[in-house]
Structure formats: C-alpha cells, structure tokens
Write a protein that holds these residues in place. Structure first.
Motif, PDB file in Angstrom:
ATOM      1  N   VAL A  69       0.844  -1.196   0.000  1.00 34.58           N
ATOM      2  CA  VAL A  69       0.000   0.000   0.000  1.00 34.58           C
ATOM      3  C   VAL A  69       0.879   1.245   0.000  1.00 34.58           C
ATOM      4  CG1 VAL A  69      -1.704   1.325   1.313  1.00 34.58           C
ATOM      5  CG2 VAL A  69      -1.894  -1.173   1.177  1.00 34.58           C
ATOM      6  N   ARG A  70       0.644   2.101  -0.974  1.00 32.33           N
ATOM      7  CA  ARG A  70       1.385   3.359  -1.021  1.00 32.33           C
ATOM      8  C   ARG A  70       0.801   4.360  -0.038  1.00 32.33           C
ATOM      9  NH1 ARG A  70       1.593   5.851  -6.761  1.00 32.33           N
ATOM     10  NH2 ARG A  70       3.104   4.151  -7.022  1.00 32.33           N
ATOM     11  N   LYS A  71      -0.548   4.496  -0.068  1.00 34.00           N
ATOM     12  CA  LYS A  71      -1.172   5.499   0.792  1.00 34.00           C
ATOM     13  C   LYS A  71      -2.663   5.250   0.909  1.00 34.00           C
ATOM     14  CE  LYS A  71      -1.973   8.849  -2.952  1.00 34.00           C
ATOM     15  NZ  LYS A  71      -1.727  10.250  -3.405  1.00 34.00           N
ATOM     16  N   VAL A  72      -3.243   5.871   1.914  1.00 39.00           N
ATOM     17  CA  VAL A  72      -4.692   5.969   2.045  1.00 39.00           C
ATOM     18  C   VAL A  72      -5.137   7.182   1.242  1.00 39.00           C
ATOM     19  CG1 VAL A  72      -6.610   6.287   3.670  1.00 39.00           C
ATOM     20  CG2 VAL A  72      -4.602   4.946   4.347  1.00 39.00           C
ATOM     21  N   THR A  73      -6.257   7.051   0.547  1.00 37.42           N
ATOM     22  CA  THR A  73      -6.775   8.179  -0.230  1.00 37.42           C
ATOM     23  C   THR A  73      -7.920   8.853   0.528  1.00 37.42           C
ATOM     24  OG1 THR A  73      -8.281   6.710  -1.444  1.00 37.42           O
ATOM     25  CG2 THR A  73      -6.105   7.129  -2.413  1.00 37.42           C
ATOM     26  N   PHE A  74      -8.104  10.145   0.265  1.00 36.96           N
ATOM     27  CA  PHE A  74      -9.102  10.942   0.984  1.00 36.96           C
ATOM     28  C   PHE A  74      -9.913  11.778   0.005  1.00 36.96           C
ATOM     29  CE2 PHE A  74      -5.773  10.224   4.083  1.00 36.96           C
ATOM     30  CZ  PHE A  74      -6.451  10.018   5.281  1.00 36.96           C
ATOM     31  N   THR A  75     -11.156  12.011   0.395  1.00 38.00           N
ATOM     32  CA  THR A  75     -12.007  13.002  -0.261  1.00 38.00           C
ATOM     33  C   THR A  75     -12.591  13.892   0.829  1.00 38.00           C
ATOM     34  OG1 THR A  75     -12.585  11.515  -2.087  1.00 38.00           O
ATOM     35  CG2 THR A  75     -14.046  13.395  -1.671  1.00 38.00           C
ATOM     36  N   ASP A  76     -12.258  15.150   0.781  1.00 38.49           N
ATOM     37  CA  ASP A  76     -12.744  16.121   1.771  1.00 38.49           C
ATOM     38  C   ASP A  76     -12.482  15.661   3.208  1.00 38.49           C
ATOM     39  OD1 ASP A  76     -13.684  17.777  -0.268  1.00 38.49           O
ATOM     40  OD2 ASP A  76     -15.624  16.747  -0.326  1.00 38.49           O
ATOM     41  N   GLY A  77     -11.284  15.137   3.442  1.00 38.43           N
ATOM     42  CA  GLY A  77     -10.899  14.752   4.795  1.00 38.43           C
ATOM     43  C   GLY A  77     -11.422  13.419   5.264  1.00 38.43           C
ATOM     44  N   THR A  78     -12.094  12.668   4.390  1.00 40.21           N
ATOM     45  CA  THR A  78     -12.605  11.351   4.745  1.00 40.21           C
ATOM     46  C   THR A  78     -11.867  10.280   3.949  1.00 40.21           C
ATOM     47  OG1 THR A  78     -14.809  12.198   5.254  1.00 40.21           O
ATOM     48  CG2 THR A  78     -14.633   9.851   4.775  1.00 40.21           C
ATOM     49  N   ALA A  79     -11.339   9.292   4.635  1.00 37.87           N
ATOM     50  CA  ALA A  79     -10.656   8.199   3.957  1.00 37.87           C
ATOM     51  C   ALA A  79     -11.662   7.422   3.118  1.00 37.87           C
ATOM     52  CB  ALA A  79      -9.993   7.274   4.971  1.00 37.87           C
ATOM     53  N   ASP A  80     -11.321   7.233   1.843  1.00 34.62           N
ATOM     54  CA  ASP A  80     -12.262   6.545   0.951  1.00 34.62           C
ATOM     55  C   ASP A  80     -11.619   5.384   0.203  1.00 34.62           C
ATOM     56  OD1 ASP A  80     -10.655   7.889  -0.842  1.00 34.62           O
ATOM     57  OD2 ASP A  80     -12.240   9.185  -1.632  1.00 34.62           O
ATOM     58  N   GLY A  81     -10.404   5.002   0.608  1.00 34.69           N
ATOM     59  CA  GLY A  81      -9.770   3.871  -0.046  1.00 34.69           C
ATOM     60  C   GLY A  81      -8.270   3.906   0.093  1.00 34.69           C
ATOM     61  N   VAL A  82      -7.602   3.102  -0.732  1.00 36.12           N
ATOM     62  CA  VAL A  82      -6.145   3.059  -0.717  1.00 36.12           C
ATOM     63  C   VAL A  82      -5.629   3.039  -2.144  1.00 36.12           C
ATOM     64  CG1 VAL A  82      -6.067   1.807   1.476  1.00 36.12           C
ATOM     65  CG2 VAL A  82      -5.994   0.530  -0.674  1.00 36.12           C
ATOM     66  N   GLU A  83      -4.390   3.488  -2.281  1.00 34.69           N
ATOM     67  CA  GLU A  83      -3.676   3.375  -3.545  1.00 34.69           C
ATOM     68  C   GLU A  83      -2.479   2.468  -3.327  1.00 34.69           C
ATOM     69  OE1 GLU A  83      -0.889   6.212  -6.315  1.00 34.69           O
ATOM     70  OE2 GLU A  83      -2.840   7.026  -5.687  1.00 34.69           O
ATOM     71  N   LEU A  84      -2.329   1.464  -4.195  1.00 31.64           N
ATOM     72  CA  LEU A  84      -1.224   0.527  -4.074  1.00 31.64           C
ATOM     73  C   LEU A  84       0.022   1.083  -4.754  1.00 31.64           C
ATOM     74  CD1 LEU A  84      -3.127  -2.806  -4.811  1.00 31.64           C
ATOM     75  CD2 LEU A  84      -2.894  -1.558  -2.654  1.00 31.64           C
ATOM     76  N   GLU A  85       1.147   0.473  -4.469  1.00 29.69           N
ATOM     77  CA  GLU A  85       2.404   0.971  -5.026  1.00 29.69           C
ATOM     78  C   GLU A  85       2.441   0.844  -6.542  1.00 29.69           C
ATOM     79  OE1 GLU A  85       6.183   2.822  -4.464  1.00 29.69           O
ATOM     80  OE2 GLU A  85       4.329   2.666  -3.314  1.00 29.69           O
ATOM     81  N   ASP A  86       1.650  -0.079  -7.112  1.00 29.36           N
ATOM     82  CA  ASP A  86       1.604  -0.212  -8.571  1.00 29.36           C
ATOM     83  C   ASP A  86       0.601   0.738  -9.217  1.00 29.36           C
ATOM     84  OD1 ASP A  86      -0.878  -1.285  -8.030  1.00 29.36           O
ATOM     85  OD2 ASP A  86      -0.446  -3.288  -8.798  1.00 29.36           O
ATOM     86  N   GLY A  87      -0.032   1.602  -8.413  1.00 30.66           N
ATOM     87  CA  GLY A  87      -0.984   2.580  -8.939  1.00 30.66           C
ATOM     88  C   GLY A  87      -2.428   2.143  -8.875  1.00 30.66           C
ATOM     89  N   SER A  88      -2.688   0.856  -8.587  1.00 28.39           N
ATOM     90  CA  SER A  88      -4.068   0.382  -8.474  1.00 28.39           C
ATOM     91  C   SER A  88      -4.755   1.017  -7.270  1.00 28.39           C
ATOM     92  CB  SER A  88      -4.093  -1.144  -8.309  1.00 28.39           C
ATOM     93  OG  SER A  88      -3.475  -1.783  -9.399  1.00 28.39           O
TER      94      SER A  88
END
Length: 588
Positions: A273-292
């Motif tokens: 996992v590269r990072k957790v993704t956010f929309t307006d301060g709310t976690a809405d998923g993750v981005e993997l190191e391969d970009g998925s």
C-alpha cells in the motif's frame, strides 16, 4: 544434534548483534483459495488494475490485522473485507510451525529486519528489528510468550486517555474472550476457557513432561534474593516469581492468520500500500504501489505495526508538516505526533558457563532426549520487580508509583543469538529487560515510496532512570546466577559475547563495578522487539482508534499504545484488537 546445527547455521549467523540485511516487498497481488483447518493458502490470481471496492480495507495482515479482518467479516452485517499484506503467505514453510525451528526465519524472507540509525547511547551501534513480513506478522516470528502487563499498567493507560475501557477491569472481558486457558480450575474472572488462543504454562505443557532440570534451583535462587512466588497472578499482579505462559497448541505455534479464520475475507498478499486516499478529509480507499486503487465504503483500518503504521499515515498526508513537505507529500492533516513516542523493552542477554555440562542442564546436552523438551523455547521462570526504595527516591518516583514493576528477568536454558556462545549444552542464559522505559524515539519516512525502509531513531537509554533501572536489574541477575547457594555450584562464570566490535569484554561478576556493567549494557544491549507508541492513543488516535483530524480511518496495532506496558505485547494486543473490532462493528 541436527536441530542444534540447524539453528546455529541459520539463526546465529543472523543475530541482532550482526550486520544489516534488508528486504523489500513486491506489489504482486493474490487471492485466497479454500483453506484446511490448520493453514491458509493464498496464490497470485487477482490483479487490481481496475478499482475494487470493499466495506472495510485492512492494511497489514499481521497479529492484529488478521484478527480485525476476521471479526469484521463475521459480524452480523457480513461486510466485504479486503486484507492487504505486503509479505507472502508463510503457510507452506515448515519452520513457521515450531518455535525452535522458527529461529531460522529471523533475517529471512518473512522478516523486514529494518535497521536503525546509529544510537549514541549504545556505542553508536545500528540495531536491527525483527518484524514479521507475511500473513501472521510477528506471530510467525515470536517465541510464544503469553505474559500480560500488570493491572497497574493497564490502569495507567486508561487514566492517560480518560477511558476505563482500557483499564485492567475494562480489558478483562477481552482477555477472557481471547484465551483458551489450560487450567480449568483457574480464576474464571481472569481467564477464558473457550477463546481461540490456547494458553498453557510451561510446566503443564506436554502433559507435564516439559520440566527443565534447573527449574527448582532457579526458583530457589530467587527465593534467596527475597522474591516471592506469584504463580496465580491474583488481581492482575505480575510482581514476583511467575511462570512463563505460552500461546501454543501441542507444542506448535498459533499464528494469527490460522487462529482467526479468513475464509470470508478477500486476502491479497505481496501487495504494498502506497497510501490511504481521501475526499474532503474522509478516507475513501487506498492506492497501491503499482498505482491500483481500492475503494472503501466504510473505513480503512491500518494494522501495519509500530514502524509501518506511521509510515502509511505520513505517505497518506497525515503527519508532521515538516516531514510531509520535505518529501513533497500533500498535507491532509498536520499531525505532529505521528511517528513520535516510540518505545520498546530494551534488554541485555547474559550467557553463563556451566560447571558440569554433562549433567544435562541446557539444550545441546546429549542428556536432552525427551521430545517434550524441544516443544518450545527452553525457559520457565519469569520475575517482574519494582526498584529498591533508594533508587526510586533518587529519581523522585512518587510513593504510590514505587510498587510498579520496572524490570523483568527470564532464565533460558540455551543462549540463542548471543555471539560466540555455542548451543552445545555448555551455557544457560538470561534476559534482563526494562518494562516501563522512559526514553522515547521516533519513526519517519525516507521518501514517499512504500518500498523504502523507515528511518528509525530508537533513542535507547536516554534517561537516567532507564540506565539505573537496567543497571540494578543486571546486577540482580548476576547475583541470582553467580552468588546464590542454589546456583553457585552449578554455574562457573559469565561468558562475554565475542565477535566483531566486542573485543576487550571481561566476564561480569556480582561484584563488577557499575561502570563495567553499564559498559556491557551499552555495547551489547538490544531491544526485545516489543515496540509501540508511534500513533499514540490520545495524541494521534482517539480512544476507539480513530485517527483524529480525519474521518473513516483507524489504527489498530501496537502503534496506538500511549505508554509502555509490562509483560510481552501479544497477550495485550490480541485483547486490544478484540475490543477495537467490537467498537468498529458497533459503529457500523
């Protein structure tokens, strides 16, 4: 004996005193095939080039991650749970099953083996960290010790965060839920008998056959030093002479990914996992190191451990502004305490030469023929103790706190990982460990890439109290083994470790100077791999593990422990994770 040669060839060459060896995860993904009743097999078959979606995403398939994912998947709502693990599935590796054979895993493919920055207080040494990399995490590497902290430690945790659910009484139901305790006559208020984790005392293991030859002399030696037996650990007290308990079943390891079923969890191994993704301060998923990308409808739960969790938070834009800016990471929430407050149980191991090894006192002796003796680490007694009054008063410890246990001593009937000490039945060893260290370190990132190891600054022995505590505890250990009637006729002398950077060490005695003992601690002391605190409750997360300043994101591993606790961490982390899983389910 073949076992000894196996351990020596595979483990001692990778001792924590030795040089750095690093391992990085790959970003291949995999999915789960049906599992049998003792193992889980995961094979590469799913790619996530297109976005996937789950109700909950759990980052990290270690000790707490497997429990959290399993409990969520079993909840009444039957949510979709995805578990992401950077390492692979260790189920096919035979060494995972046993504790002694498991020594060979240290420094290998299932161990991150991160290296610290040089530590000034330990002779500028670099320390290596055995951290589970694979399903089960640390539960596939540890020695199986099941030792809770003292009730006073849990009560201090609850007081700091202002929530009695983390006190000894508050955690008691979760202790019981976790345990399948071996003694049906034990206190039912303290122990569980139907939980998934089988917990057994060493002396009761193997139908009572696993009793080591020095059990009685060591117990008597502690009595000579005024240490009182406390075998029942009444009211949650661990003070005094207690017995080692283990989470083992028929002498075999119980990894979290086996004990907590993942049949209803979508598991992806070798997935970084590269990072957790956010929309307006709310976690809405993750981005993997391969970009998925994977979307989360409800929550993302980080269970990447005391070193991995702060890295994920920082790469996701939650952390100290200065560090995020340095690495070009967009700031989601300035959280200056992320990565700080790192604590660990720092310890010194000592080896002692036996006067007559032919009597069969230690592993490696030809006299050790009973298979029961090899069904776990060769140990039995554990002593936890407060400081003498004069040392407590020197450091202005309040009277009501002077009964807290600040150190632990374990006797081992082998000397695993002490450089230059053979496993041939000639030596026993001791582990002398700080329980409540006051020194604090920190963890940071080296870049925005998930494939770069963390920057670890442990800062061991930074406070006078830590140094004086370990000095006193080490002298007590030397007195125990070398200066009591019960052990003096059995043990000849302390044997210093030998090898690179260890020239000039002289044997320690019970009368060694403070300077000599402190020098040995600085030159050979090492962490017990009981790290925590880097996403501390009350500073980074709230009392239910929710990351403060954002929504939809929790942490649920040792990183949230706000203070050091006594005992050995897994006996705390499993109940902690059970309570956190219940909180998530209740809030769903």
């Amino acid at each position: 004996m073949p076992l000894l040669l196996y351990i020596e060839n595979t483990y001692l060459s990778k001792s924590s005193y030795g040089k750095e060896t690093g391992h990085t995860a790959t970003s291949q993904s995999s999915s789960k095939l049906p599992r049998d009743n003792q193992s889980a097999q995961y094979h590469q078959s799913i790619t996530m080039g297109n976005s996937a979606t789950a109700d909950y995403i759990v980052i990290g398939g270690g000790l707490t991650g497997c429990l959290i994912a399993s409990r969520l998947s079993q909840s009444p709502q039957k949510p979709k749970v995805i578990l992401l693990e950077a390492g692979s599935d260790p189920s096919g590796n035979a060494a995972v099953s046993g504790f002694l054979a498991g020594l060979s895993l240290l420094g290998g493919e299932f161990d991150y083996n991160h290296a610290s920055e040089p530590v000034a207080n330990t002779a500028n040494r670099v320390h290596n960290f055995n951290l589970g990399k694979g399903l089960g995490g640390g539960s596939i590497l540890n020695y199986g010790g099941w030792l809770r902290a003292d009730a006073a430690d849990y009560d201090a945790w609850a007081k700091i965060v202002g929530d009695d659910r983390w006190s000894h009484d508050g955690l008691r139901p979760w202790f019981r839920k976790t345990e399948h305790f071996h003694d049906d006559d034990a206190d039912a208020d303290e122990h569980g008998f139907e939980g998934p984790m089988h917990v057994t005392s060493v002396s009761a293991a193997e139908s009572g056959a696993r009793k080591y030859p020095l059990r009685e002399p060591v117990g008597q030696a502690w009595s000579e030093l005024g240490i009182v037996p406390n075998l029942q650990k009444r009211d949650g007290s661990i003070t005094g002479l207690t017995e080692m308990w283990e989470n083992a079943r028929h002498g075999m390891r119980q990894p979290s990914n086996v004990v907590y079923p993942l049949d209803d969890v979508q598991v992806h191994t070798n997935t970084v996992v590269r990072k957790v993704t956010f929309t307006d301060g709310t976690a809405d998923g993750v981005e993997l190191e391969d970009g998925s990308k994977i979307a989360a409808r409800k929550e993302v739960v980080i269970c990447a451990g005391a070193y991995g969790t702060p890295q994920v938070l920082m790469r996701s834009g939650v952390g100290p502004t200065s560090i995020l800016t340095e690495h070009g990471i967009p700031i989601v929430h300035d959280a200056p305490e992320v990565g700080r407050n790192l604590h660990d149980h720092f310890a010194i191991y000592l080896a002692f030469r036996l006067r007559d090894p032919s009597r069969g006192y230690a592993l490696g002796s030809p006299a050790w023929q009973d298979p029961a003796m090899f069904k776990g680490l060769a140990w039995d007694w554990v002593v936890s103790s407060p400081l003498p009054e004069e040392i407590s008063e020197k450091h202005n410890i309040e009277a009501r706190e002077q009964s807290r246990n600040l150190y632990e001593v374990i006797t081992l009937y082998l000397a695993p990982g002490i450089p230059g000490i053979p496993l041939d039945g000639t030596h026993i060893a001791t582990s002398t460990m700080l329980l409540l260290p006051t020194s604090r370190g920190r963890v940071s990132i080296r870049s925005s890439s998930a494939n770069d190891p963390p920057r670890i600054e442990p800062n061991y022995l930074d406070t006078p109290l830590d140094r004086d505590t370990l000095l006193h505890a080490t002298r007590q250990t030397l007195r125990l083994i070398l200066a009591t009637r019960s052990m003096g006729y059995i043990v000849e002398s302390e044997t210093p470790p030998s090898g690179e950077g260890l020239d000039g060490l002289e044997p320690l005695t019970a009368d060694s100077s403070n300077d000599a003992i402190e020098d040995r601690i600085r030159r050979t002391g090492m962490q017990h791999h009981h790290s925590g605190g880097t996403a501390a409750m009350g500073k980074v997360v709230d009392v239910e593990g929710r990351v403060m300043g954002v929504k939809g994101l929790r942490c649920a591993d040792a990183s949230i422990l706000p203070i050091p606790l006594g005992g050995h961490p897994q006996a705390t982390l499993y109940p902690m994770a059970e309570q956190l899983a219940s909180m998530i389910i209740e809030n769903a």
